[in-house]
Design a protein around this motif. Structure first.
Motif, mmCIF file in Angstrom:
data_model
loop_
_atom_site.group_PDB
_atom_site.id
_atom_site.type_symbol
_atom_site.label_atom_id
_atom_site.label_comp_id
_atom_site.label_asym_id
_atom_site.label_seq_id
_atom_site.Cartn_x
_atom_site.Cartn_y
_atom_site.Cartn_z
ATOM 1 N N ARG A 176 11.353 -0.080 -27.062
ATOM 2 C CA ARG A 176 11.271 1.320 -27.433
ATOM 3 C C ARG A 176 12.170 2.110 -26.482
ATOM 4 N NH1 ARG A 176 6.356 3.350 -29.095
ATOM 5 N NH2 ARG A 176 6.464 4.907 -27.457
ATOM 6 N N ILE A 177 12.383 3.379 -26.779
ATOM 7 C CA ILE A 177 13.119 4.208 -25.830
ATOM 8 C C ILE A 177 12.135 5.213 -25.242
ATOM 9 C CG2 ILE A 177 15.182 5.595 -25.441
ATOM 10 C CD1 ILE A 177 16.106 4.918 -28.251
ATOM 11 N N GLU A 178 12.018 5.212 -23.959
ATOM 12 C CA GLU A 178 11.143 6.191 -23.306
ATOM 13 C C GLU A 178 12.009 7.288 -22.696
ATOM 14 O OE1 GLU A 178 8.066 5.910 -23.892
ATOM 15 O OE2 GLU A 178 7.942 3.796 -24.456
ATOM 16 N N TRP A 179 11.695 8.526 -23.044
ATOM 17 C CA TRP A 179 12.429 9.645 -22.466
ATOM 18 C C TRP A 179 12.074 9.753 -20.986
ATOM 19 C CZ3 TRP A 179 12.164 14.161 -19.752
ATOM 20 C CH2 TRP A 179 13.245 15.053 -19.882
ATOM 21 N N ASP A 180 13.060 9.917 -20.141
ATOM 22 C CA ASP A 180 12.768 10.247 -18.747
ATOM 23 C C ASP A 180 13.798 11.267 -18.283
ATOM 24 O OD1 ASP A 180 15.107 8.950 -17.871
ATOM 25 O OD2 ASP A 180 14.054 7.036 -17.673
ATOM 26 N N ALA A 181 13.675 11.688 -17.036
ATOM 27 C CA ALA A 181 14.518 12.781 -16.537
ATOM 28 C C ALA A 181 16.017 12.479 -16.663
ATOM 29 C CB ALA A 181 14.150 13.096 -15.093
ATOM 30 N N SER A 182 16.370 11.197 -16.722
ATOM 31 C CA SER A 182 17.797 10.873 -16.825
ATOM 32 C C SER A 182 18.380 11.341 -18.169
ATOM 33 C CB SER A 182 18.024 9.371 -16.636
ATOM 34 O OG SER A 182 17.502 8.661 -17.743
ATOM 35 N N PHE A 183 17.497 11.623 -19.142
ATOM 36 C CA PHE A 183 17.955 12.112 -20.445
ATOM 37 C C PHE A 183 18.097 13.641 -20.475
ATOM 38 C CE2 PHE A 183 16.373 7.980 -21.894
ATOM 39 C CZ PHE A 183 17.286 7.636 -22.886
ATOM 40 N N SER A 184 17.621 14.294 -19.433
ATOM 41 C CA SER A 184 17.549 15.755 -19.501
ATOM 42 C C SER A 184 18.921 16.421 -19.592
ATOM 43 C CB SER A 184 16.797 16.312 -18.290
ATOM 44 O OG SER A 184 16.755 17.716 -18.395
ATOM 45 N N VAL A 185 19.030 17.396 -20.502
ATOM 46 C CA VAL A 185 20.259 18.186 -20.594
ATOM 47 C C VAL A 185 20.009 19.592 -20.009
ATOM 48 C CG1 VAL A 185 21.277 16.907 -22.511
ATOM 49 C CG2 VAL A 185 19.765 18.821 -23.011
ATOM 50 N N HIS A 186 18.911 19.721 -19.299
ATOM 51 C CA HIS A 186 18.561 20.959 -18.599
ATOM 52 C C HIS A 186 18.443 22.164 -19.523
ATOM 53 C CE1 HIS A 186 18.954 18.621 -14.966
ATOM 54 N NE2 HIS A 186 20.091 18.165 -15.461
ATOM 55 N N ASN A 187 17.899 21.895 -20.691
ATOM 56 C CA ASN A 187 17.575 22.965 -21.627
ATOM 57 C C ASN A 187 16.284 22.507 -22.299
ATOM 58 O OD1 ASN A 187 17.543 23.846 -24.624
ATOM 59 N ND2 ASN A 187 18.956 25.298 -23.706
ATOM 60 N N ALA A 188 15.226 23.285 -22.112
ATOM 61 C CA ALA A 188 13.893 22.835 -22.543
ATOM 62 C C ALA A 188 13.828 22.553 -24.043
ATOM 63 C CB ALA A 188 12.847 23.863 -22.143
ATOM 64 N N ALA A 189 14.443 23.434 -24.846
ATOM 65 C CA ALA A 189 14.374 23.257 -26.300
ATOM 66 C C ALA A 189 15.093 21.968 -26.712
ATOM 67 C CB ALA A 189 14.985 24.458 -27.003
ATOM 68 N N MET A 190 16.271 21.740 -26.144
ATOM 69 C CA MET A 190 17.033 20.530 -26.494
ATOM 70 C C MET A 190 16.309 19.283 -25.990
ATOM 71 S SD MET A 190 19.471 21.526 -28.297
ATOM 72 C CE MET A 190 18.886 23.138 -28.777
ATOM 73 N N ASP A 191 15.752 19.359 -24.789
ATOM 74 C CA ASP A 191 15.008 18.201 -24.269
ATOM 75 C C ASP A 191 13.822 17.882 -25.175
ATOM 76 O OD1 ASP A 191 16.686 17.746 -22.136
ATOM 77 O OD2 ASP A 191 15.415 18.713 -20.646
ATOM 78 N N ASP A 192 13.105 18.906 -25.612
ATOM 79 C CA ASP A 192 11.953 18.679 -26.492
ATOM 80 C C ASP A 192 12.386 18.021 -27.799
ATOM 81 O OD1 ASP A 192 10.181 19.636 -24.685
ATOM 82 O OD2 ASP A 192 9.910 21.603 -25.635
ATOM 83 N N GLN A 193 13.499 18.506 -28.335
ATOM 84 C CA GLN A 193 13.983 17.924 -29.590
ATOM 85 C C GLN A 193 14.417 16.476 -29.385
ATOM 86 O OE1 GLN A 193 16.879 20.477 -31.474
ATOM 87 N NE2 GLN A 193 15.524 22.249 -31.411
ATOM 88 N N HIS A 194 15.053 16.203 -28.254
ATOM 89 C CA HIS A 194 15.455 14.818 -27.983
ATOM 90 C C HIS A 194 14.224 13.914 -27.843
ATOM 91 C CE1 HIS A 194 19.624 16.234 -26.359
ATOM 92 N NE2 HIS A 194 19.639 16.015 -27.661
#
Ligand SMILES: [Fe+2]
Ligand SMILES: [Fe+2]
Length: 140
Positions: free
Chosen positions: A3-21
């Motif tokens: 599976r793919i687990e989201w972690d801070a390394s995926f963050s684009v430093h925008n809350a809305a975009m991070d939530d969508q990702h």
């Protein structure tokens, strides 16, 4: 394949975009579970449905991200948009082919989708993130 687990390394430093990702990765994980967890004859229907969900979500996310990039005056918006459209077309084609029984959702196909998702967020989306951080940094 995991599976793919989201972690801070995926963050684009925008809350809305991070939530969508995060939501997008969840949809991928569901697709992954559907494929690895069921062996029924309705698998084709289920996978086509899950892929359609992925397609719909990706489209919505892309629109929303492109709006954000336009607001940022992101210089590479056109190229970025083209990558989004390519992915949409690819997923659309896979869905049709699965529905028509021409291909099956298999590990290979999941791998392609997984790789696209991860690479797109980690390399392409990260580029606008870096741009935004620099553009929005307070002038000294
Ligand atoms: Fe993107
Ligand atoms: Fe994105």
């Amino acid at each position: 394949m995991a599976r793919i687990e989201w972690d801070a390394s995926f963050s684009v430093h925008n809350a809305a975009m991070d939530d969508q990702h995060k939501k997008w990765l969840e949809i991928f994980n569901t697709l992954h579970e559907v494929m690895t967890g069921t062996g029924t004859s309705s698998l084709t229907t289920i996978t086509a449905q899950s892929l359609t969900e992925m397609y719909d979500y990706a489209r919505n996310h892309f629109r929303s991200e492109e709006e954000y990039l336009a607001q940022l005056n992101y210089p590479d918006l056109i190229a970025h948009r083209r990558l989004h459209r390519d992915f949409e077309n690819k997923i659309y084609r896979y869905t049709r082919e699965i529905e028509e029984g021409k291909i099956l959702l298999n590990t290979n196909l999941l791998k392609i989708i997984r790789q696209w998702l991860v690479e797109h967020i980690l390399s392409e989306d990260k580029k606008y993130s870096a741009f935004a951080r620099q553009a929005l940094a307070p002038a000294r």
